[in-house]
Structure formats: C-alpha cells, structure tokens
Design an enzyme around this catalytic site. Structure first.
Site, short mmCIF file in Angstrom:
data_model
loop_
_atom_site.label_atom_id
_atom_site.label_comp_id
_atom_site.label_asym_id
_atom_site.label_seq_id
_atom_site.Cartn_x
_atom_site.Cartn_y
_atom_site.Cartn_z
N HIS A 151 8.52 -1.10 0.13
CA HIS A 151 8.01 -1.40 -1.07
C HIS A 151 6.51 -0.45 -0.71
O HIS A 151 5.89 -1.23 0.30
CB HIS A 151 7.50 -3.24 -1.03
CG HIS A 151 7.03 -3.11 -2.35
ND1 HIS A 151 7.60 -3.35 -4.20
CD2 HIS A 151 6.26 -3.54 -2.91
CE1 HIS A 151 7.00 -3.96 -4.61
NE2 HIS A 151 5.47 -3.62 -3.69
N SER A 190 3.34 -1.33 -7.49
CA SER A 190 3.68 -2.72 -8.17
C SER A 190 2.82 -3.14 -9.12
O SER A 190 3.91 -2.35 -10.65
CB SER A 190 3.61 -2.92 -6.89
OG SER A 190 4.07 -4.17 -6.57
N ASP A 219 14.03 -2.09 -1.60
CA ASP A 219 12.61 -2.76 -2.19
C ASP A 219 12.71 -4.18 -1.80
O ASP A 219 13.65 -4.86 -2.11
CB ASP A 219 12.34 -2.45 -3.14
CG ASP A 219 10.74 -2.89 -3.34
OD1 ASP A 219 10.12 -3.97 -2.69
OD2 ASP A 219 9.53 -2.10 -4.26
#
Length: 320
Positions: A291, A139, A263
C-alpha cells in the site's frame, strides 16, 4: 489498454505485502527542501494550508496526501523535491487539520472532500493566473482525486492525474483493515485520529458525545464521528456517497491509477473491473508493491520508488 499489468518488480529483500508497505514509512529519507507556505482562508471561517516547492511560472503539480498524511509522509518531501528539480512547481494540499495546526471548525476532512479540492484549484487559478497541470493523490487523497475527476468530467481543469493505492470502495477498506495483520494499520491511524480529535476539542466545544476509548475500528469512528461531523446519516451513507469506484466511468482526463493486487488495505476484488474504466483511465496493477510502497532496487542502499518514476513519465508524456 485501460487495464495493464505493471512492469514493476518488487525487490527480493521486501517479500510479501506488509514489508513493502512498511519499509518506506520507516526507512525512506525525507530530504530538507525549501518550502513556501501559504494559508488559504475559506468562506466558512476555516483554513487550508499549502506547501509550495519550485520556480514560479512552471507547470503546477498538486499533491494530495493520504489519511493522516502530512509533509512527514514518506512520499511528500521526496516527490516535492523531484518535481521541482524536474521543471515543475509542486504544491502539497494539507487537508483540514493536517498541517500541524488544528483547524478552527468542528468538521475535519474525509475521503470524499472533492469540494475542498475544487476550492483549492480555483484559488490556484486565481492567485497564480495559471491552471493546475497535474495532480497526484495517495490513498484517501487518491479517492478524493478520482471522485473529483468523475464529478467534473470533461470540465476537469487538469491535464494529467495519477492516483496511488486508492480505497475504491470505502466500506470494503474499512472491513479489510479490521482483519489480521492489517489491524495494526487501523490501530495506528485510529490513534492518530483520536489524538487529533482530543487536541482540537480541547480548544473548542465538540458537538458530539462520544467515548473515544470505545472506538476500535474505522467503521465505528466513521459512524460516530466522520459521518455526523460532515453531514452523512451514518458510516454506510458516507461510504456509499464517497467511494470513488462509482465515479470512474465519468472521468475524461488522462488518468493513471497505480495499485497492487494484494494491497493490505483492501480486498483483491476492490479495484474496478476493466469494463468500468473509460478510455482515458489506465489501471496499472502490480504484484508486491504493498500500500503506497512500490520500492525497488537490488539492495536497500539503492532503493528507488516506482511511483516517482511513473509520475514523471506520465506528466512528461503530456508535455511532448
């Protein structure tokens, strides 16, 4: 091919896109592993903490966590353990203030902190007398990694890189996380950021005048806190300069990007198009991974994680 459809198949017991995202955070075991902690003193008077796992002299793999991540993140200890058992020396970089102790300066960390990453890479090279073999970022950490790879181009001192669930366009991620069920992720992460802000600035004076109770979105937090603390003119300037998608064409390191079509931290249109990907970058798109989730297995009791499998395959392919 730069753009491929993933062979990942989500388990029947994790339908949709939110359950795959939430499952590992609540149910993935965090193994107890032997760790060596190292504190790196920085030129500006602050520090960064590293956590090492594995035997000296083995190929080094550096792990970059996501927003408000730490050793407690569901992927951290399992990956450090897996890498060390697979013949690597694994190292996790804790961004400023993320190792369990507030950092010393008003500044913190952000999605474009590629200079910080360069500092740690140089430190490892000098202290360990070997280059970093591989890197994986999740991320926010993935955004930092891709930005750094693009900035360095052919000079990037790493053999293999992997990025997971990257918010390629930070402005779009901020907007998506203020919609529907995804607001729950925003609330959770904002509460963590606010708590950390209060703790740090109970020890040192804050250069800002902000009312944390009135900040309810990432865009507000970035406008009032992230941007002024890190030298940006505002949230839009921060998003524009630090979004990793613009840096992808300049990447020259073999890089695997794992991303889910749906996502819940961003829009389906947020990932790059195939024509934006240079020859050595592969974007692997899945359906149903969520995610940073990517769990698979016939039942919850035998859950495995596609990220682990693909990382080892990707790293090992460079070792022959």
């Amino acid at each position: 091919m730069p753009l491929v459809q993933s062979a990942y198949s989500p388990p029947w017991w994790l339908p949709g896109h939110h359950l795959p995202t939430l499952w590992p955070s609540f149910f993935r075991p965090r193994p107890e592993i032997p760790l060596m902690r190292e504190r790196v003193e920085l030129e500006d008077g602050d520090f960064l903490d590293l956590s090492w796992c594995g035997g000296a002299g083995k190929p080094i793999v550096l792990l970059l966590h996501g927003l408000e991540g730490s050793l407690h993140s569901h992927y951290a200890k399992p990956l450090l353990k897996l890498l060390s058992e697979s013949g690597y020396l694994a190292c996790m970089l804790h961004f400023r203030g993320c190792s369990g102790e507030p950092n010393r300066l008003p500044r913190s960390y952000h999605s474009g902190d590629s200079a910080e990453l360069q500092t740690i890479i140089e430190h490892i090279e000098n202290s360990r007398q070997q280059t970093v073999f591989g890197m994986i970022g999740f991320s926010l950490g993935g955004n930092v990694l891709l930005k750094w790879l693009g900035e360095q181009g052919a000079e990037a001192a790493v053999e293999r890189a992997m990025a997971v669930s990257v918010p390629f366009l930070l402005n779009e991620a901020a907007d998506r996380l203020n919609q529907g069920f995804s607001r729950l992720y925003q609330r959770h992460l904002l509460n963590s950021l606010k708590e950390k802000y209060r703790e740090k600035f109970s020890r040192i004076p804050s250069p800002l005048q902000v009312d944390l109770d009135q900040i309810r979105t990432f865009r507000q937090f970035d406008e009032q806190i992230t941007a002024p603390l890190h030298g940006f003119s505002g949230a839009d300037d921060y998003y524009r300069r630090c979004s990793s998608r613009q840096f992808l064409p300049a990447i020259r390191t073999p890089t695997l990007i794992l991303h889910d079509h749906h996502d819940p931290f961003m829009w389906a249109s947020t990932p790059p198009e195939e024509n934006e990907l240079p020859p050595k970058v592969t974007l692997e798109l899945s359906n149903g991974g969520g995610h940073g989730g990517f769990a698979y297995g016939s039942t919850p009791s035998v859950t495995r994680y596609w990220t682990d499998k693909r990382l080892l395959e990707w790293l090992n392919s460079a070792r022959g």
